[in-house]
Design a protein around this motif. Sequence first.
Motif, PDB file in Angstrom:
ATOM      1  N   UNK A  61       0.861  -1.175   0.000  1.00  0.00           N
ATOM      2  CA  UNK A  61       0.000   0.000   0.000  1.00  0.00           C
ATOM      3  C   UNK A  61       0.901   1.230   0.000  1.00  0.00           C
ATOM      4  N   UNK A  62       0.621   2.161  -0.896  1.00  0.00           N
ATOM      5  CA  UNK A  62       1.373   3.413  -0.946  1.00  0.00           C
ATOM      6  C   UNK A  62       0.483   4.530  -0.418  1.00  0.00           C
ATOM      7  N   UNK A  63       1.059   5.370   0.436  1.00  0.00           N
ATOM      8  CA  UNK A  63       0.304   6.441   1.087  1.00  0.00           C
ATOM      9  C   UNK A  63       0.996   7.770   0.822  1.00  0.00           C
ATOM     10  N   UNK A  64       0.242   8.726   0.271  1.00  0.00           N
ATOM     11  CA  UNK A  64       0.747  10.087   0.067  1.00  0.00           C
ATOM     12  C   UNK A  64       0.142  11.008   1.108  1.00  0.00           C
ATOM     13  N   UNK A  65       0.872  12.056   1.433  1.00  0.00           N
ATOM     14  CA  UNK A  65       0.454  12.979   2.488  1.00  0.00           C
ATOM     15  C   UNK A  65       0.256  14.389   1.934  1.00  0.00           C
ATOM     16  N   UNK A  66      -0.511  15.173   2.658  1.00  0.00           N
ATOM     17  CA  UNK A  66      -0.624  16.585   2.340  1.00  0.00           C
ATOM     18  C   UNK A  66       0.599  17.331   2.881  1.00  0.00           C
ATOM     19  N   UNK A  67       1.046  18.311   2.114  1.00  0.00           N
ATOM     20  CA  UNK A  67       2.167  19.157   2.529  1.00  0.00           C
ATOM     21  C   UNK A  67       3.392  18.314   2.903  1.00  0.00           C
ATOM     22  N   UNK A  68       3.781  17.416   2.010  1.00  0.00           N
ATOM     23  CA  UNK A  68       4.894  16.511   2.314  1.00  0.00           C
ATOM     24  C   UNK A  68       5.725  16.251   1.064  1.00  0.00           C
ATOM     25  N   UNK A  69       6.985  15.873   1.289  1.00  0.00           N
ATOM     26  CA  UNK A  69       7.879  15.498   0.192  1.00  0.00           C
ATOM     27  C   UNK A  69       8.136  13.991   0.187  1.00  0.00           C
ATOM     28  N   UNK A  70       7.328  13.228   0.937  1.00  0.00           N
ATOM     29  CA  UNK A  70       7.517  11.785   1.034  1.00  0.00           C
ATOM     30  C   UNK A  70       6.194  11.048   0.859  1.00  0.00           C
ATOM     31  N   UNK A  71       6.293   9.783   0.441  1.00  0.00           N
ATOM     32  CA  UNK A  71       5.175   8.857   0.526  1.00  0.00           C
ATOM     33  C   UNK A  71       5.664   7.630   1.298  1.00  0.00           C
ATOM     34  N   UNK A  72       4.731   6.874   1.860  1.00  0.00           N
ATOM     35  CA  UNK A  72       5.076   5.711   2.678  1.00  0.00           C
ATOM     36  C   UNK A  72       4.648   4.429   1.971  1.00  0.00           C
TER      37      UNK A  72
ATOM     38  N   UNK B 253       9.493   6.940   0.868  1.00  0.00           N
ATOM     39  CA  UNK B 253      10.066   7.190  -0.446  1.00  0.00           C
ATOM     40  C   UNK B 253      10.101   8.696  -0.673  1.00  0.00           C
ATOM     41  N   UNK B 254      11.275   9.215  -0.967  1.00  0.00           N
ATOM     42  CA  UNK B 254      11.437  10.641  -1.231  1.00  0.00           C
ATOM     43  C   UNK B 254      10.919  10.966  -2.633  1.00  0.00           C
ATOM     44  N   UNK B 255      10.072  12.001  -2.727  1.00  0.00           N
ATOM     45  CA  UNK B 255       9.505  12.388  -4.007  1.00  0.00           C
ATOM     46  C   UNK B 255      10.435  13.299  -4.798  1.00  0.00           C
ATOM     47  N   UNK B 256      11.257  14.061  -4.106  1.00  0.00           N
ATOM     48  CA  UNK B 256      12.099  15.027  -4.796  1.00  0.00           C
ATOM     49  C   UNK B 256      11.414  16.365  -4.978  1.00  0.00           C
ATOM     50  N   UNK B 257      10.213  16.500  -4.441  1.00  0.00           N
ATOM     51  CA  UNK B 257       9.507  17.783  -4.449  1.00  0.00           C
ATOM     52  C   UNK B 257       8.563  17.794  -3.258  1.00  0.00           C
ATOM     53  N   UNK B 258       8.155  18.984  -2.872  1.00  0.00           N
ATOM     54  CA  UNK B 258       7.230  19.151  -1.755  1.00  0.00           C
ATOM     55  C   UNK B 258       5.885  19.548  -2.330  1.00  0.00           C
ATOM     56  N   UNK B 259       4.834  18.756  -2.052  1.00  0.00           N
ATOM     57  CA  UNK B 259       3.543  18.985  -2.666  1.00  0.00           C
ATOM     58  C   UNK B 259       2.465  19.202  -1.617  1.00  0.00           C
ATOM     59  N   UNK B 260       1.560  20.115  -1.918  1.00  0.00           N
ATOM     60  CA  UNK B 260       0.429  20.335  -1.024  1.00  0.00           C
ATOM     61  C   UNK B 260      -0.534  19.155  -1.063  1.00  0.00           C
ATOM     62  N   UNK B 261      -0.835  18.671  -2.281  1.00  0.00           N
ATOM     63  CA  UNK B 261      -1.696  17.506  -2.460  1.00  0.00           C
ATOM     64  C   UNK B 261      -1.045  16.586  -3.486  1.00  0.00           C
ATOM     65  N   UNK B 262      -1.045  15.285  -3.216  1.00  0.00           N
ATOM     66  CA  UNK B 262      -0.402  14.321  -4.094  1.00  0.00           C
ATOM     67  C   UNK B 262      -1.389  13.203  -4.426  1.00  0.00           C
TER      68      UNK B 262
END
Length: 217
Positions: free
Chosen positions: A122-133, A144-153
């Motif tokens: 299961x992959x989980x994205x967060x609000x205001x984050x540069x990572x997913x779990x 997992x580092x995205x390489x960018x900081x996103x408000x919504x992913x």
Amino acid sequence: MQISSFKSFLLVLIVAQIFSLPCSYANDGLQGFNESDPALYRLSKVYVANRESSTISEIIGGKRTKDIEMQLNPKAIAILDNKLFAASFYVNFVVEINDGKEGDYIQLRNQISDIAVAGNRIYVAYQYSSKITEIVNGKIAKDIELGFHSQFTTLLVCNDRLYVANRDNGTISEFIDGIKIKDIQVGEGPFALASNNKRLYVANRDNGTISEFIDGI
């Protein structure tokens, strides 16, 4: 041609179902489902997460067939092999739903933006984050580092590859085994993803377009 954000979402949903893919989208009290609308009869099954009423609605053939009562105020949902997964909005949990009943909760650290499932992952994205779990067999495996900081992913898994839409800079990123392969420029404000394994569709909210990629990207 310019397309409204709701129509962009609906077109991506319809395209995914035309090619017989399981498709899910979470929306807080999505309005506009009208059984007289012929386009909706193309959809085989749709799940809608209703955050405030804490339910998940099942829609078949343009008609709501049932509501699944939840404890967690669902924010995002995903489907794999007829298994339904939901993520909470307020308390940062992910849970699998079987036969309308919630299973064990998985505690996350931040407010969840979206989820995607593939096999036992299961992959989980967060609000205001540069990572997913990444969660494996019900346990947190790694960030997992995205390489960018996103408000919504927004997330999509296709052919063992993870696609991540970054609404803030108009790109989607492709990951294999947690490693970023490339960034792809799309329209403005990408917010929904769908695929038929050979074509990838990206709904771009801010400029009312859909980007199509054929035979990979």
